[in-house]
Scaffold this motif. Structure first.
Motif, short mmCIF file in Angstrom:
data_model
loop_
_atom_site.label_atom_id
_atom_site.label_comp_id
_atom_site.label_asym_id
_atom_site.label_seq_id
_atom_site.Cartn_x
_atom_site.Cartn_y
_atom_site.Cartn_z
N ASP A 1 -12.52 17.60 -8.98
CA ASP A 1 -13.17 16.46 -10.26
C ASP A 1 -13.86 15.01 -9.14
O ASP A 1 -14.73 14.73 -10.03
N ARG A 2 -13.57 15.17 -8.00
CA ARG A 2 -13.71 13.17 -6.98
C ARG A 2 -15.23 14.19 -6.97
O ARG A 2 -16.00 13.24 -6.81
N ILE A 3 -15.24 15.17 -6.47
CA ILE A 3 -16.31 15.67 -6.10
C ILE A 3 -17.90 16.05 -7.03
O ILE A 3 -18.63 15.68 -7.33
N ASN A 4 -17.43 15.88 -8.31
CA ASN A 4 -17.70 16.54 -9.67
C ASN A 4 -18.25 15.41 -9.69
O ASN A 4 -19.73 14.92 -10.17
N ALA A 5 -17.63 14.20 -10.15
CA ALA A 5 -18.00 12.46 -10.19
C ALA A 5 -19.09 11.89 -9.90
O ALA A 5 -19.81 11.28 -10.16
N LEU B 1 -21.47 13.81 -7.47
CA LEU B 1 -22.23 14.85 -7.85
C LEU B 1 -22.73 14.08 -9.52
O LEU B 1 -24.21 14.23 -9.43
N ARG B 2 -21.95 14.02 -10.33
CA ARG B 2 -23.08 12.88 -11.78
C ARG B 2 -23.40 12.31 -11.31
O ARG B 2 -24.27 11.46 -12.09
N LYS B 3 -22.28 11.46 -10.68
CA LYS B 3 -23.58 10.29 -10.58
C LYS B 3 -24.35 10.56 -9.38
O LYS B 3 -25.80 9.04 -9.54
N GLN C 1 -23.71 15.96 -33.42
CA GLN C 1 -24.39 14.62 -32.08
C GLN C 1 -23.57 16.25 -30.98
O GLN C 1 -22.20 16.62 -31.70
N ARG C 2 -24.51 16.47 -30.25
CA ARG C 2 -23.61 17.71 -28.84
C ARG C 2 -23.22 16.47 -27.98
O ARG C 2 -23.28 15.40 -27.98
N ALA C 3 -22.11 17.24 -27.04
CA ALA C 3 -20.89 15.99 -26.76
C ALA C 3 -21.56 15.79 -25.32
O ALA C 3 -22.64 16.63 -24.88
N ALA C 4 -21.94 14.56 -24.73
CA ALA C 4 -22.55 13.77 -23.33
C ALA C 4 -22.55 14.92 -22.71
O ALA C 4 -22.92 15.06 -21.22
N VAL C 5 -21.00 14.86 -22.92
CA VAL C 5 -19.96 15.54 -21.04
C VAL C 5 -19.61 16.93 -21.85
O VAL C 5 -20.15 17.20 -22.81
N PRO C 6 -20.31 18.16 -20.15
CA PRO C 6 -20.56 19.71 -20.68
C PRO C 6 -19.24 19.31 -20.96
O PRO C 6 -18.34 19.07 -19.96
#
Length: 76
Positions: free
Chosen positions: A64-68, A70-72, A32-37
């Motif tokens: 990292d907080r901006i990335n989180a 954006l993911r949300k 299985q591929r990783a869910a998170v790049p």
């Protein structure tokens, strides 16, 4: 009404061999591929200064907080 088919197999040896031969070994499951790049890319992004200030208030790790956030927002 003849269809040209016979009730017996054309090659009885091949038919018997197919019935009595062992089943092929099951294939291993696909990894299985990783869910998170794993790879992150460097980009240039224009953000309002007040929004950036909110993320930078808590110190290091603001990217990292901006990335989180954006993911949300994207549902990832």
């Amino acid at each position: 009404m003849a269809t040209g088919r016979t009730r017996r197999p054309q090659d009885p040896f091949a038919a018997a061999q197919a019935v009595f031969s062992p089943a092929p070994a099951p294939r291993p499951p696909e990894p299985q591929r990783a869910a998170v790049p794993v790879v992150k890319e460097t980009v240039t992004l224009r953000i309002d200064s007040d929004v950036l200030a909110v993320f930078q208030e808590d110190g290091p790790g603001w990217q990292d907080r901006i990335n989180a956030a954006l993911r949300k927002a994207t549902g990832l």
